[in-house]
Enzyme design. Structure first.
Site, PDB file in Angstrom:
ATOM      1  N   ASP A 162      10.824   2.199   9.835  1.00 53.66           N
ATOM      2  CA  ASP A 162      10.057   3.077  10.722  1.00 53.66           C
ATOM      3  C   ASP A 162      10.938   3.956  11.595  1.00 53.66           C
ATOM      4  OD1 ASP A 162       7.627   2.272   9.782  1.00 53.66           O
ATOM      5  OD2 ASP A 162       7.222   0.838  11.372  1.00 53.66           O
TER       6      ASP A 162
ATOM      7  N   ASP B  33      -0.722   5.750   6.615  1.00 51.83           N
ATOM      8  CA  ASP B  33       0.198   6.863   6.377  1.00 51.83           C
ATOM      9  C   ASP B  33       0.348   7.146   4.889  1.00 51.83           C
ATOM     10  OD1 ASP B  33       0.853   7.403   9.007  1.00 51.83           O
ATOM     11  OD2 ASP B  33       2.368   5.837   9.066  1.00 51.83           O
TER      12      ASP B  33
ATOM     13  N   ASN C  27       2.589  -2.648  15.608  1.00 49.54           N
ATOM     14  CA  ASN C  27       2.545  -3.503  14.423  1.00 49.54           C
ATOM     15  C   ASN C  27       2.226  -4.956  14.771  1.00 49.54           C
ATOM     16  OD1 ASN C  27       3.111  -1.300  12.822  1.00 49.54           O
ATOM     17  ND2 ASN C  27       5.304  -1.683  12.745  1.00 49.54           N
TER      18      ASN C  27
END
EC number: 2.5.1.7
Length: 437
Positions: free
Chosen positions: A321, A121, A23
């Site tokens: 996450d 996603d 990220n």
């Protein structure tokens, strides 16, 4: 579609080093567009999403040179902005959600930025409003081609600093607005800004390039715009989500594992949250050690004795996450826990695969699941699964490594999007895993 075959039920042992943070890397790579000078970035993970963004930057005209393992130089002095409106970019940009963050630096430096509706996603609705509302407040004009699903922002006369209160503490939204604001005229204040370590890293990189930013690490950022930025060298943090994944793997497989160089000060609540499940997490200098939990692990309760509830929240809360990992680890704990995924409404839908493996999980609604742990009295059973997204994919892989028998996971490209060379790294600590083309 690639496949993993996993022979579960084996204890692992050894050391594993986390990759560079996915990220953070996606933000940092977009920041190279802010200057015509050379930028060197170290500890870049070799994963699909990052490599796709590097490819997009190359097609945009960024001069890219690989300096060594995980180290690259970037020079954005002769960009081809026409690429942004090409069919090739519409195809490439739409396959990667992180591509949205090229808009801010391009808008700040060149007065325009375009992006196809990005992919990523399939974990629920992920709005882009925060990004574009921020750009509009800085003076940009917004346009959206509904037929081609193509976004654009333009500010031919430059951006003007302003005050803004973000509706949500979006990490990518904050990063995008920040990268536009550093080259705006005047002062910009961003309140309810995201303050994750990766965003702090971006701020520190921009400051080293000559940006003027105050409030780093808080949710209130003050940015005094500058005329231009210079080159710099930056090193990406280790990936906190991967570190959390290895903690979960060690617990589920009753393995003795040391995770090297984890940057403890940037882990936030991650160690404490795993400790709520009864997992021993020990700090050894900057390493993280998990002993083999031969006698299992027991979920804590709240002070009043009520069932443990683990939920996600913006930093410094627990990262969303890792909730999938927490859920899988809870399937073999002593006791029960309620998992509350607040941010994404589709992220818990993979639990049907765990239920097929024998896990005791009640999916209360799209956001909440109650897990009744087995305490290793009943092992998960091997099965055939398909990975729906990165985090569910690694969770299913951990489940398979702890299960009895040989499991098959299809669509492992999803796992490869976020985890570098994962099969070879796991083999090095004793995992029985085979990649099938």
């Amino acid at each position: 579609m690639g496949t993993f075959q996993i022979e579960g039920g084996h204890q692992l042992k050894g050391e594993i080093k986390p990759q560079g943070a996915k990220n953070e890397t996606l933000q940092i790579l977009c920041a190279v567009l802010l200057t015509p000078e050379k930028v060197v970035i170290n500890n870049i993970p070799d994963i699909r999403d990052v490599n796709k963004l590097i490819e997009i930057l190359g097609n945009l005209g960024v001069k890219i040179q690989k300096l060594g393992n995980g180290s690259y130089s970037f020079k954005s002095d002769e960009l081809n902005l026409d690429y942004l409106e090409s069919e090739l970019f519409k195809e490439e940009g739409s396959s990667l959600r992180g591509s949205i963050m090229i808009v801010g630096p391009l808008l700040g430096r060149f007065g325009k930025g375009y992006i196809p509706r990005p992919g990523g996603d399939k974990i629920g609705r992920r709005r882009l409003d925060t990004h574009f509302e921020g750009f509009i407040k800085l003076g940009a004009k917004f346009r959206y081609n509904k037929e081609e699903r193509f976004y654009g922002v333009e500010a031919p006369d430059g951006l003007q600093g302003t005050y803004m209160l973000l509706e949500e503490a979006s990490v990518t939204g904050t990063a995008n607005i920040l990268m536009a604001a550093v080259l705006a005229n005047g002062k910009t204040t961003i309140y309810n800004a995201a303050c994750e370590p990766y965003l702090q890293q971006l701020c520190k990189m921009l400051v080293s390039m000559g940006a003027k930013i105050e409030g780093i690490g808080s949710n209130l950022l003050h940015i005094d715009g500058v005329d231009s930025l210079k080159g710099c060298e930056h090193t990406v943090l280790p990936d906190m989500v991967e570190i959390g994944s290895w903690i979960g793997l060690a617990a589920m497989t009753k393995s003795d594992i040391t995770i090297k160089n984890v940057s403890w000060d940037n882990l936030g609540l991650i160690p404490a949250t795993f400790k709520k499940l009864g997992i021993t997490v020990e700090r050894r200098n900057d390493d993280l050690y998990i002993p083999a939990h031969e006698n299992g692990y027991e979920v804590a309760s709240f002070i009043d004795g009520s069932i443990m509830n683990i939920s996600d929240a913006p930093w410094p809360g627990f990262t969303p996450d890792l909730l999938s990992i927490i859920l899988v680890v809870a399937t073999q704990a002593r006791g029960s826990v309620l998992i509350h995924q607040k941010m994404f409404e589709s992220r818990l839908f993979f639990v049907d695969k765990l239920i097929d493996m024998g896990a005791k999980i009640i999916l209360c609604d799209p956001h909440r699941a109650t897990v009744i742990g087995h305490d290793f009295q009943s092992k998960l059973k091997a099965t055939t699964m398909t990975s729906p997204d990165i985090r569910a994919g690694i969770s299913l892989l951990i489940a398979a490594l702890s299960a009895k028998g040989t499991s098959t996971i299809h669509n492992i490209e999803q796992i490869d999007r976020g985890y570098e060379n994962i099969d070879e790294r796991l083999k090095n600590i004793g995992a029985k895993i085979t990649r099938v083309a």
